[in-house]
Design a protein around this motif. Structure first.
Motif, PDB file in Angstrom:
ATOM      1  N   ALA A  64       0.835  -1.206   0.000  1.00 13.96           N
ATOM      2  CA  ALA A  64       0.000   0.000   0.000  1.00 13.96           C
ATOM      3  C   ALA A  64       0.869   1.255   0.000  1.00 13.96           C
ATOM      4  O   ALA A  64       0.570   2.223  -0.702  1.00 13.96           O
ATOM      5  N   LEU A  65       1.951   1.241   0.769  1.00 11.09           N
ATOM      6  CA  LEU A  65       2.841   2.401   0.791  1.00 11.09           C
ATOM      7  C   LEU A  65       3.547   2.577  -0.546  1.00 11.09           C
ATOM      8  O   LEU A  65       3.747   3.701  -1.005  1.00 11.09           O
ATOM      9  N   THR A  66       3.903   1.482  -1.201  1.00 15.84           N
ATOM     10  CA  THR A  66       4.520   1.553  -2.520  1.00 15.84           C
ATOM     11  C   THR A  66       3.558   2.174  -3.529  1.00 15.84           C
ATOM     12  O   THR A  66       3.946   3.033  -4.326  1.00 15.84           O
ATOM     13  N   LEU A  67       2.300   1.751  -3.506  1.00 15.31           N
ATOM     14  CA  LEU A  67       1.312   2.316  -4.423  1.00 15.31           C
ATOM     15  C   LEU A  67       1.029   3.781  -4.122  1.00 15.31           C
ATOM     16  O   LEU A  67       0.824   4.576  -5.037  1.00 15.31           O
ATOM     17  N   LEU A  68       1.038   4.147  -2.845  1.00 15.76           N
ATOM     18  CA  LEU A  68       0.834   5.550  -2.482  1.00 15.76           C
ATOM     19  C   LEU A  68       1.944   6.417  -3.072  1.00 15.76           C
ATOM     20  O   LEU A  68       1.676   7.455  -3.688  1.00 15.76           O
ATOM     21  N   VAL A  69       3.181   5.992  -2.919  1.00 13.59           N
ATOM     22  CA  VAL A  69       4.309   6.745  -3.475  1.00 13.59           C
ATOM     23  C   VAL A  69       4.224   6.778  -4.999  1.00 13.59           C
ATOM     24  O   VAL A  69       4.472   7.814  -5.627  1.00 13.59           O
ATOM     25  N   LEU A  70       3.868   5.643  -5.610  1.00 13.77           N
ATOM     26  CA  LEU A  70       3.776   5.580  -7.067  1.00 13.77           C
ATOM     27  C   LEU A  70       2.702   6.529  -7.599  1.00 13.77           C
ATOM     28  O   LEU A  70       2.940   7.272  -8.549  1.00 13.77           O
ATOM     29  N   VAL A  71       1.538   6.530  -6.989  1.00 13.57           N
ATOM     30  CA  VAL A  71       0.445   7.399  -7.440  1.00 13.57           C
ATOM     31  C   VAL A  71       0.825   8.869  -7.273  1.00 13.57           C
ATOM     32  O   VAL A  71       0.631   9.681  -8.172  1.00 13.57           O
ATOM     33  N   LEU A  72       1.393   9.222  -6.113  1.00 11.57           N
ATOM     34  CA  LEU A  72       1.750  10.617  -5.875  1.00 11.57           C
ATOM     35  C   LEU A  72       2.907  11.081  -6.758  1.00 11.57           C
ATOM     36  O   LEU A  72       2.962  12.235  -7.158  1.00 11.57           O
ATOM     37  N   ALA A  73       3.818  10.173  -7.076  1.00  9.83           N
ATOM     38  CA  ALA A  73       4.947  10.542  -7.934  1.00  9.83           C
ATOM     39  C   ALA A  73       4.528  10.671  -9.394  1.00  9.83           C
ATOM     40  O   ALA A  73       5.112  11.457 -10.142  1.00  9.83           O
ATOM     41  N   LEU A  74       3.528   9.918  -9.808  1.00  8.08           N
ATOM     42  CA  LEU A  74       3.125   9.941 -11.206  1.00  8.08           C
ATOM     43  C   LEU A  74       2.256  11.136 -11.580  1.00  8.08           C
ATOM     44  O   LEU A  74       2.157  11.469 -12.752  1.00  8.08           O
ATOM     45  N   VAL A  75       1.640  11.787 -10.622  1.00 10.52           N
ATOM     46  CA  VAL A  75       0.754  12.911 -10.937  1.00 10.52           C
ATOM     47  C   VAL A  75       1.512  14.031 -11.660  1.00 10.52           C
ATOM     48  O   VAL A  75       1.109  14.440 -12.755  1.00 10.52           O
ATOM     49  N   PRO A  76       2.626  14.544 -11.132  1.00  9.60           N
ATOM     50  CA  PRO A  76       3.316  15.607 -11.882  1.00  9.60           C
ATOM     51  C   PRO A  76       3.983  15.099 -13.156  1.00  9.60           C
ATOM     52  O   PRO A  76       4.064  15.827 -14.146  1.00  9.60           O
ATOM     53  N   ILE A  77       4.430  13.865 -13.156  1.00  6.92           N
ATOM     54  CA  ILE A  77       5.065  13.317 -14.357  1.00  6.92           C
ATOM     55  C   ILE A  77       4.051  13.192 -15.486  1.00  6.92           C
ATOM     56  O   ILE A  77       4.331  13.558 -16.630  1.00  6.92           O
ATOM     57  N   LYS A  78       2.852  12.697 -15.176  1.00 11.07           N
ATOM     58  CA  LYS A  78       1.811  12.571 -16.193  1.00 11.07           C
ATOM     59  C   LYS A  78       1.410  13.934 -16.744  1.00 11.07           C
ATOM     60  O   LYS A  78       1.228  14.101 -17.946  1.00 11.07           O
ATOM     61  N   ASN A  79       1.266  14.923 -15.863  1.00 11.55           N
ATOM     62  CA  ASN A  79       0.891  16.263 -16.312  1.00 11.55           C
ATOM     63  C   ASN A  79       1.961  16.852 -17.214  1.00 11.55           C
ATOM     64  O   ASN A  79       1.653  17.502 -18.213  1.00 11.55           O
ATOM     65  N   HIS A  80       3.214  16.638 -16.894  1.00 14.56           N
ATOM     66  CA  HIS A  80       4.312  17.137 -17.727  1.00 14.56           C
ATOM     67  C   HIS A  80       4.330  16.443 -19.080  1.00 14.56           C
ATOM     68  O   HIS A  80       4.539  17.088 -20.111  1.00 14.56           O
ATOM     69  N   LEU A  81       4.094  15.150 -19.100  1.00 10.22           N
ATOM     70  CA  LEU A  81       4.105  14.424 -20.371  1.00 10.22           C
ATOM     71  C   LEU A  81       2.938  14.838 -21.249  1.00 10.22           C
ATOM     72  O   LEU A  81       3.069  14.895 -22.466  1.00 10.22           O
ATOM     73  N   ARG A  82       1.786  15.112 -20.677  1.00 11.81           N
ATOM     74  CA  ARG A  82       0.625  15.518 -21.455  1.00 11.81           C
ATOM     75  C   ARG A  82       0.815  16.901 -22.066  1.00 11.81           C
ATOM     76  O   ARG A  82       0.302  17.192 -23.124  1.00 11.81           O
ATOM     77  N   LEU A  83       1.529  17.786 -21.383  1.00 14.24           N
ATOM     78  CA  LEU A  83       1.739  19.122 -21.914  1.00 14.24           C
ATOM     79  C   LEU A  83       2.724  19.135 -23.075  1.00 14.24           C
ATOM     80  O   LEU A  83       2.646  19.992 -23.945  1.00 14.24           O
ATOM     81  N   ASN A  84       3.631  18.174 -23.104  1.00 19.01           N
ATOM     82  CA  ASN A  84       4.649  18.155 -24.144  1.00 19.01           C
ATOM     83  C   ASN A  84       4.280  17.323 -25.350  1.00 19.01           C
ATOM     84  O   ASN A  84       5.092  17.134 -26.237  1.00 19.01           O
ATOM     85  N   VAL A  85       3.077  16.816 -25.419  1.00 21.32           N
ATOM     86  CA  VAL A  85       2.688  15.978 -26.550  1.00 21.32           C
ATOM     87  C   VAL A  85       2.270  16.820 -27.725  1.00 21.32           C
ATOM     88  O   VAL A  85       1.777  17.862 -27.672  1.00 21.32           O
TER      89      VAL A  85
END
Length: 85
Positions: A64-85
């Protein structure tokens, strides 16, 4: 679509072996924007299949802690990738 993926992940966690539900859950985290339900699924996996090695400590729920870190870390990465497409 989100409800269908939640139901599918829940059924996979309850019925399938780990090598099937773990990749499905990680793919869901990457495909769905802020898939916070994965944290609840992480707690469910830890409660059903986790070991009692660190019982009573903060690390009693490692998946659960691994998924929490993964979800929180992916939010800014996903937003950055969507802006550069």
């Amino acid at each position: 679509m989100r409800i269908l993926i939640i139901i599918l992940n829940f059924c996979l966690i309850m019925l399938a072996p780990w090598w099937i539900y773990l990749p499905a859950l990680f793919i869901s985290v990457f495909k769905i924007n802020f898939f916070a339900e994965s944290i609840a699924f992480g707690f469910l996996i830890d409660v059903l299949y986790g070991s009692a090695l660190y019982k009573g400590s903060f690390f009693s729920y490692p998946f659960a802690l691994t998924l929490l870190v993964l979800v929180l870390a992916l939010v800014p990465i996903k937003n950055h990738l969507r802006l550069n497409v």
